[in-house]
Design an enzyme around this catalytic site. Structure first.
Site, short mmCIF file in Angstrom:
data_model
loop_
_atom_site.label_atom_id
_atom_site.label_comp_id
_atom_site.label_asym_id
_atom_site.label_seq_id
_atom_site.Cartn_x
_atom_site.Cartn_y
_atom_site.Cartn_z
N CYS A 73 0.78 -1.28 0.16
CA CYS A 73 -0.15 -0.06 -0.04
C CYS A 73 1.01 1.11 -0.12
O CYS A 73 1.63 1.40 0.97
CB CYS A 73 -0.89 0.02 1.09
SG CYS A 73 -1.82 1.49 1.48
N CYS A 187 -0.62 3.87 -6.54
CA CYS A 187 -1.47 3.17 -5.59
C CYS A 187 -1.66 1.65 -6.00
O CYS A 187 -1.86 1.40 -7.31
CB CYS A 187 -2.74 3.58 -5.54
SG CYS A 187 -4.25 2.79 -4.56
#
EC number: 5.1.1.3
Length: 276
Positions: A73, A187
Protein backbone atom coordinates in the site's frame (compact mmCIF):
# COMPACT_ATOMS: atom_id res chain seq x y z
CA UNK A 1 1.12 -23.16 7.93
CA UNK A 2 4.87 -22.45 8.12
CA UNK A 3 5.85 -18.81 8.67
CA UNK A 4 4.02 -16.91 5.90
CA UNK A 5 4.77 -13.79 3.93
CA UNK A 6 2.27 -11.27 5.26
CA UNK A 7 0.82 -8.85 2.71
CA UNK A 8 -1.01 -5.82 4.02
CA UNK A 9 -3.27 -3.29 2.30
CA UNK A 10 -6.46 -1.38 3.04
CA UNK A 11 -8.24 -3.47 0.39
CA UNK A 12 -7.42 -5.70 -2.56
CA UNK A 13 -4.96 -3.34 -4.26
CA UNK A 14 -2.02 -5.32 -2.96
CA UNK A 15 -3.07 -8.18 -5.23
CA UNK A 16 -1.29 -6.25 -7.98
CA UNK A 17 1.96 -6.83 -6.05
CA UNK A 18 1.17 -10.40 -5.05
CA UNK A 19 1.80 -11.99 -8.46
CA UNK A 20 5.33 -10.60 -8.72
CA UNK A 21 6.23 -11.62 -5.17
CA UNK A 22 4.77 -15.12 -5.61
CA UNK A 23 6.95 -15.49 -8.71
CA UNK A 24 10.01 -14.43 -6.71
CA UNK A 25 9.07 -16.57 -3.69
CA UNK A 26 7.05 -19.48 -5.17
CA UNK A 27 7.57 -21.67 -2.12
CA UNK A 28 6.23 -19.16 0.44
CA UNK A 29 2.78 -19.49 2.05
CA UNK A 30 0.84 -16.24 1.78
CA UNK A 31 -1.35 -14.42 4.29
CA UNK A 32 -2.97 -11.42 2.63
CA UNK A 33 -4.63 -8.98 5.03
CA UNK A 34 -7.17 -6.48 3.71
CA UNK A 35 -7.97 -3.84 6.34
CA UNK A 36 -11.49 -3.25 5.13
CA UNK A 37 -12.31 -2.05 8.65
CA UNK A 38 -10.17 1.01 7.90
CA UNK A 39 -10.83 1.28 4.15
CA UNK A 40 -10.15 3.56 2.33
CA UNK A 41 -6.78 4.89 3.52
CA UNK A 42 -6.38 7.46 0.77
CA UNK A 43 -8.98 9.83 2.19
CA UNK A 44 -7.76 9.59 5.79
CA UNK A 45 -5.39 11.92 7.62
CA UNK A 46 -1.74 11.15 8.24
CA UNK A 47 -2.44 10.91 11.97
CA UNK A 48 -5.16 8.30 11.45
CA UNK A 49 -2.91 6.13 9.25
CA UNK A 50 0.16 6.50 11.49
CA UNK A 51 -1.92 5.47 14.51
CA UNK A 52 -3.96 2.63 13.04
CA UNK A 53 -1.53 0.75 10.82
CA UNK A 54 1.43 0.06 13.16
CA UNK A 55 -0.92 -1.00 15.98
CA UNK A 56 -2.87 -3.36 13.72
CA UNK A 57 0.28 -4.83 12.20
CA UNK A 58 1.74 -5.37 15.65
CA UNK A 59 -1.26 -7.53 16.56
CA UNK A 60 -1.12 -9.42 13.25
CA UNK A 61 2.59 -10.16 13.53
CA UNK A 62 2.17 -11.37 17.11
CA UNK A 63 -0.70 -13.64 16.11
CA UNK A 64 0.56 -15.08 12.80
CA UNK A 65 4.37 -14.90 13.21
CA UNK A 66 5.21 -14.03 9.57
CA UNK A 67 8.74 -14.36 8.24
CA UNK A 68 8.41 -11.22 6.15
CA UNK A 69 5.99 -8.31 5.87
CA UNK A 70 5.08 -6.60 2.59
CA UNK A 71 3.23 -3.30 2.99
CA UNK A 72 1.43 -3.50 -0.36
CA UNK A 73 0.00 0.00 0.00
CA UNK A 74 1.59 3.27 -1.12
CA UNK A 75 -0.42 5.37 1.33
CA UNK A 76 0.49 3.29 4.39
CA UNK A 77 4.14 3.08 3.28
CA UNK A 78 4.68 6.77 2.59
CA UNK A 79 3.09 7.73 5.93
CA UNK A 80 3.72 4.94 8.42
CA UNK A 81 6.72 2.89 7.22
CA UNK A 82 9.22 4.33 9.76
CA UNK A 83 6.77 3.66 12.61
CA UNK A 84 6.13 0.13 11.36
CA UNK A 85 9.83 -0.74 11.08
CA UNK A 86 10.60 0.62 14.53
CA UNK A 87 7.74 -1.35 16.07
CA UNK A 88 8.41 -4.74 14.46
CA UNK A 89 11.32 -7.16 14.63
CA UNK A 90 10.84 -8.75 11.18
CA UNK A 91 11.98 -7.62 7.70
CA UNK A 92 9.56 -5.11 6.14
CA UNK A 93 9.19 -4.26 2.45
CA UNK A 94 7.47 -0.99 1.70
CA UNK A 95 5.76 0.26 -1.45
CA UNK A 96 6.69 3.68 -2.79
CA UNK A 97 5.90 5.44 -6.08
CA UNK A 98 8.09 4.28 -8.99
CA UNK A 99 9.51 7.75 -9.57
CA UNK A 100 13.09 6.62 -10.22
CA UNK A 101 12.20 4.29 -13.12
CA UNK A 102 9.73 6.86 -14.48
CA UNK A 103 12.48 9.47 -14.67
CA UNK A 104 14.68 7.01 -16.56
CA UNK A 105 11.91 5.99 -18.96
CA UNK A 106 10.39 9.38 -19.76
CA UNK A 107 11.64 10.78 -23.05
CA UNK A 108 9.82 14.08 -22.61
CA UNK A 109 11.08 14.48 -19.03
CA UNK A 110 7.49 15.07 -17.99
CA UNK A 111 5.68 12.27 -16.21
CA UNK A 112 2.60 11.85 -14.07
CA UNK A 113 2.11 10.35 -10.63
CA UNK A 114 -1.40 9.00 -10.15
CA UNK A 115 -2.11 7.98 -6.56
CA UNK A 116 -4.41 8.57 -3.65
CA UNK A 117 -4.78 12.08 -2.25
CA UNK A 118 -2.91 10.99 0.89
CA UNK A 119 0.03 9.59 -1.07
CA UNK A 120 0.66 12.40 -3.55
CA UNK A 121 0.83 15.08 -0.85
CA UNK A 122 3.51 13.29 1.19
CA UNK A 123 6.99 14.83 1.66
CA UNK A 124 8.33 11.37 0.80
CA UNK A 125 7.15 11.92 -2.79
CA UNK A 126 8.91 15.31 -2.77
CA UNK A 127 12.15 13.64 -1.67
CA UNK A 128 11.91 10.93 -4.34
CA UNK A 129 11.27 13.57 -7.02
CA UNK A 130 14.21 15.70 -5.86
CA UNK A 131 16.59 12.74 -5.66
CA UNK A 132 15.69 10.83 -8.82
CA UNK A 133 13.76 13.25 -11.08
CA UNK A 134 15.35 16.64 -10.57
CA UNK A 135 15.58 17.09 -14.35
CA UNK A 136 11.91 16.22 -14.88
CA UNK A 137 8.56 17.84 -14.38
CA UNK A 138 6.52 15.64 -12.07
CA UNK A 139 2.76 16.16 -12.27
CA UNK A 140 0.67 14.64 -9.49
CA UNK A 141 -3.00 13.75 -9.36
CA UNK A 142 -4.99 12.14 -6.58
CA UNK A 143 -7.89 9.78 -7.21
CA UNK A 144 -10.16 8.06 -4.72
CA UNK A 145 -12.50 6.94 -7.50
CA UNK A 146 -9.94 4.62 -9.10
CA UNK A 147 -9.62 2.76 -5.80
CA UNK A 148 -13.37 2.22 -5.77
CA UNK A 149 -13.35 1.14 -9.43
CA UNK A 150 -10.56 -1.39 -8.81
CA UNK A 151 -12.38 -2.90 -5.85
CA UNK A 152 -15.56 -3.15 -7.95
CA UNK A 153 -13.68 -4.85 -10.79
CA UNK A 154 -12.38 -7.57 -8.45
CA UNK A 155 -15.97 -8.15 -7.30
CA UNK A 156 -16.92 -8.82 -10.92
CA UNK A 157 -18.76 -5.55 -11.44
CA UNK A 158 -18.50 -3.64 -14.73
CA UNK A 159 -17.95 0.12 -14.75
CA UNK A 160 -18.41 2.71 -17.47
CA UNK A 161 -15.08 3.46 -19.17
CA UNK A 162 -16.01 7.14 -19.06
CA UNK A 163 -15.30 7.02 -15.31
CA UNK A 164 -11.71 6.00 -16.01
CA UNK A 165 -11.33 8.64 -18.71
CA UNK A 166 -12.50 11.33 -16.29
CA UNK A 167 -9.83 10.34 -13.74
CA UNK A 168 -7.05 10.21 -16.34
CA UNK A 169 -8.14 13.53 -17.85
CA UNK A 170 -7.68 15.24 -14.48
CA UNK A 171 -4.00 14.35 -14.72
CA UNK A 172 -3.44 14.99 -18.41
CA UNK A 173 -5.27 18.32 -18.47
CA UNK A 174 -2.99 19.90 -15.89
CA UNK A 175 -0.41 22.45 -17.14
CA UNK A 176 2.21 20.57 -19.22
CA UNK A 177 0.05 17.46 -18.97
CA UNK A 178 0.04 17.22 -22.76
CA UNK A 179 3.76 16.31 -22.55
CA UNK A 180 3.30 13.38 -20.16
CA UNK A 181 4.56 10.13 -21.67
CA UNK A 182 4.85 7.98 -18.51
CA UNK A 183 2.32 7.58 -15.71
CA UNK A 184 3.34 6.14 -12.34
CA UNK A 185 0.52 4.13 -10.82
CA UNK A 186 1.27 5.15 -7.25
CA UNK A 187 -1.50 3.16 -5.61
CA UNK A 188 -1.43 -0.63 -5.64
CA UNK A 189 -5.11 -0.64 -6.62
CA UNK A 190 -4.40 1.14 -9.89
CA UNK A 191 -2.48 -1.62 -11.77
CA UNK A 192 -5.65 -3.71 -11.38
CA UNK A 193 -7.35 -1.28 -13.78
CA UNK A 194 -4.34 -0.63 -16.01
CA UNK A 195 -6.11 -2.12 -19.04
CA UNK A 196 -9.02 0.28 -18.60
CA UNK A 197 -6.68 3.27 -18.27
CA UNK A 198 -4.81 2.23 -21.42
CA UNK A 199 -8.12 1.81 -23.25
CA UNK A 200 -9.26 5.38 -22.49
CA UNK A 201 -5.90 7.11 -22.91
CA UNK A 202 -6.08 9.76 -25.67
CA UNK A 203 -2.52 8.87 -26.75
CA UNK A 204 0.03 6.11 -26.07
CA UNK A 205 1.21 6.30 -22.46
CA UNK A 206 3.49 4.00 -20.50
CA UNK A 207 1.85 3.03 -17.19
CA UNK A 208 4.33 1.67 -14.64
CA UNK A 209 4.28 0.49 -11.02
CA UNK A 210 6.77 -0.81 -8.47
CA UNK A 211 5.74 -4.46 -8.16
CA UNK A 212 8.90 -5.92 -9.71
CA UNK A 213 11.14 -3.92 -7.40
CA UNK A 214 9.10 -5.02 -4.40
CA UNK A 215 9.46 -8.65 -5.48
CA UNK A 216 13.24 -8.34 -5.81
CA UNK A 217 13.47 -6.79 -2.36
CA UNK A 218 11.29 -9.52 -0.83
CA UNK A 219 13.50 -12.23 -2.37
CA UNK A 220 16.65 -10.52 -1.09
CA UNK A 221 15.32 -10.19 2.47
CA UNK A 222 14.05 -13.79 2.50
CA UNK A 223 17.47 -15.07 1.37
CA UNK A 224 19.21 -12.86 3.92
CA UNK A 225 17.00 -14.16 6.73
CA UNK A 226 17.57 -17.77 5.65
CA UNK A 227 21.35 -17.27 5.81
CA UNK A 228 21.03 -15.70 9.24
CA UNK A 229 19.11 -18.78 10.41
CA UNK A 230 21.67 -21.04 8.67
CA UNK A 231 19.03 -22.43 6.31
CA UNK A 232 19.13 -22.99 2.56
CA UNK A 233 15.57 -21.68 2.38
CA UNK A 234 12.92 -20.42 4.77
CA UNK A 235 10.50 -22.76 3.02
CA UNK A 236 12.33 -26.01 2.19
CA UNK A 237 9.31 -27.82 0.75
CA UNK A 238 9.06 -27.04 -2.95
CA UNK A 239 5.48 -26.42 -4.14
CA UNK A 240 3.87 -28.22 -7.07
CA UNK A 241 0.47 -28.29 -8.75
CA UNK A 242 -0.86 -30.90 -6.32
CA UNK A 243 0.58 -29.18 -3.26
CA UNK A 244 0.74 -25.41 -3.86
CA UNK A 245 1.76 -23.13 -0.97
CA UNK A 246 -1.16 -22.17 1.21
CA UNK A 247 -2.79 -18.80 0.60
CA UNK A 248 -5.28 -17.03 2.86
CA UNK A 249 -7.16 -13.75 2.58
CA UNK A 250 -7.94 -12.19 5.94
CA UNK A 251 -10.39 -9.33 6.45
CA UNK A 252 -10.35 -7.09 9.52
CA UNK A 253 -14.14 -6.56 9.40
CA UNK A 254 -17.15 -8.57 8.16
CA UNK A 255 -17.97 -8.21 4.47
CA UNK A 256 -20.05 -9.99 1.87
CA UNK A 257 -18.03 -12.34 -0.36
CA UNK A 258 -19.59 -12.88 -3.78
CA UNK A 259 -18.67 -15.74 -6.10
CA UNK A 260 -16.96 -13.64 -8.84
CA UNK A 261 -14.63 -12.17 -6.23
CA UNK A 262 -13.95 -15.57 -4.68
CA UNK A 263 -13.00 -16.90 -8.13
CA UNK A 264 -10.76 -13.89 -8.83
CA UNK A 265 -8.72 -14.31 -5.66
CA UNK A 266 -8.53 -18.08 -6.09
CA UNK A 267 -6.78 -17.49 -9.42
CA UNK A 268 -4.21 -15.52 -7.42
CA UNK A 269 -3.57 -18.39 -5.03
CA UNK A 270 -5.78 -17.27 -2.13
CA UNK A 271 -8.00 -20.27 -1.49
CA UNK A 272 -9.27 -19.49 1.98
CA UNK A 273 -11.06 -16.41 3.34
CA UNK A 274 -11.03 -15.72 7.08
CA UNK A 275 -12.12 -12.82 9.31
CA UNK A 276 -10.08 -11.33 12.14
Amino acid sequence: MSRPVLFFDSGVGGLSVLAAVKKALPEAPILYVADNGGFPYGTKSEEEIATRVPALLGRLVERYDPALLVIACNTASTIALPFIRSALQIPVVGTVPAIKPAALLSKSHVFGVLGTEATIRQPYVDHLSEEFASDCTVIRQGSANLVTLAEAKLRGEKSDLALYRAELDRLLQQPEGDRIDVVVLACTHFPLVKEELEAVSPRPLLFIDGSEGIARRARYLADQLARKCELKSLWPVKPNEKHPPKGQLLYTAPTEILMPFRENIKKRGLNEIVFL
